[in-house]
Design a protein around this motif. Structure first.
Motif, mmCIF file in Angstrom:
data_model
loop_
_atom_site.group_PDB
_atom_site.id
_atom_site.type_symbol
_atom_site.label_atom_id
_atom_site.label_comp_id
_atom_site.label_asym_id
_atom_site.label_seq_id
_atom_site.Cartn_x
_atom_site.Cartn_y
_atom_site.Cartn_z
ATOM 1 N N UNK A 130 0.745 -1.241 0.045
ATOM 2 C CA UNK A 130 0.009 -0.066 -0.085
ATOM 3 C C UNK A 130 0.928 1.302 0.019
ATOM 4 N N UNK A 131 2.049 0.989 0.424
ATOM 5 C CA UNK A 131 2.926 2.167 0.477
ATOM 6 C C UNK A 131 3.030 2.872 -0.733
ATOM 7 N N UNK A 132 2.687 2.184 -2.112
ATOM 8 C CA UNK A 132 2.984 2.855 -3.349
ATOM 9 C C UNK A 132 1.965 4.158 -3.571
ATOM 10 N N UNK A 133 0.960 4.204 -2.747
ATOM 11 C CA UNK A 133 0.140 5.148 -2.937
ATOM 12 C C UNK A 133 0.234 6.118 -1.727
ATOM 13 N N UNK A 134 1.048 5.998 -0.785
ATOM 14 C CA UNK A 134 1.216 6.992 0.231
ATOM 15 C C UNK A 134 1.298 8.522 -0.492
ATOM 16 N N UNK A 135 0.555 9.386 0.251
ATOM 17 C CA UNK A 135 0.782 10.675 -0.062
ATOM 18 C C UNK A 135 -0.002 11.238 -1.610
ATOM 19 N N UNK A 136 -0.685 10.012 -2.073
ATOM 20 C CA UNK A 136 -1.546 10.422 -3.240
ATOM 21 C C UNK A 136 -3.131 10.595 -2.949
ATOM 22 N N UNK A 137 -3.769 11.011 -3.810
ATOM 23 C CA UNK A 137 -5.350 11.068 -3.651
ATOM 24 C C UNK A 137 -5.815 9.739 -3.412
ATOM 25 N N UNK A 138 -5.367 8.776 -3.861
ATOM 26 C CA UNK A 138 -5.621 7.348 -3.888
ATOM 27 C C UNK A 138 -5.482 6.454 -2.647
ATOM 28 N N UNK A 139 -4.591 6.977 -1.784
ATOM 29 C CA UNK A 139 -4.541 6.462 -0.691
ATOM 30 C C UNK A 139 -5.583 6.168 0.097
ATOM 31 N N UNK A 140 -6.431 7.165 0.537
ATOM 32 C CA UNK A 140 -7.566 7.008 1.213
ATOM 33 C C UNK A 140 -8.459 5.883 0.481
#
Length: 126
Positions: free
Chosen positions: A32-42
């Motif tokens: 999941x860390x691949x999306x950290x800080x992106x709008x898709x993380x949540x």
């Protein structure tokens, strides 16, 4: 049991190949860390929480709604979703009316929606 292990490996390697080819990410196990800080993380966190709570079918339905357009970051979200789901044991999946074959089918559908069906076919041809 051997067939389920084979399907698990196929799913893992298919996700890994797409991440490498489309995103130039080389990871043995995507996280999941691949999306950290992106709008898709949540969105991913919400979907994974639904899976962990046993609402797999609802989570997959929501994933398909999320991926209705061809935003490649949503594809990344889908790949992480199916990776997470693929890590679940057969007992959990069965208890929640989901199977390994359904993971493979959902992944193939998403891949096809993004025009990457040739990658799926490469993994599934004998």
């Amino acid at each position: 049991m051997l067939e389920q292990d084979y399907i698990m490996r196929l799913i893992k390697e298919m996700v890994r190949a797409i991440l490498k080819l489309v995103f130039n990410i080389d990871m043995d196990t995507p996280a999941e860390e691949l999306l950290v800080g992106t709008q898709y993380e949540e969105s991913l966190k919400e979907l994974l929480h639904m899976v962990d709570s046993g609402n797999i079918n609802e989570a997959e339905d929501r994933l398909f709604q999320l991926c209705e357009d061809d935003d490649k970051h949503k594809l990344e979200t889908a790949l992480l979703f199916y990776t997470h789901l693929n890590k679940k044991d057969d007992e959990f999946l069965e208890k929640n009316n989901f199977g390994r074959e359904e993971i493979m089918l959902g992944l193939k559908t998403i891949i096809s929606d993004y025009g990457l069906e040739n990658i799926a076919e490469a993994f599934l041809s004998e």
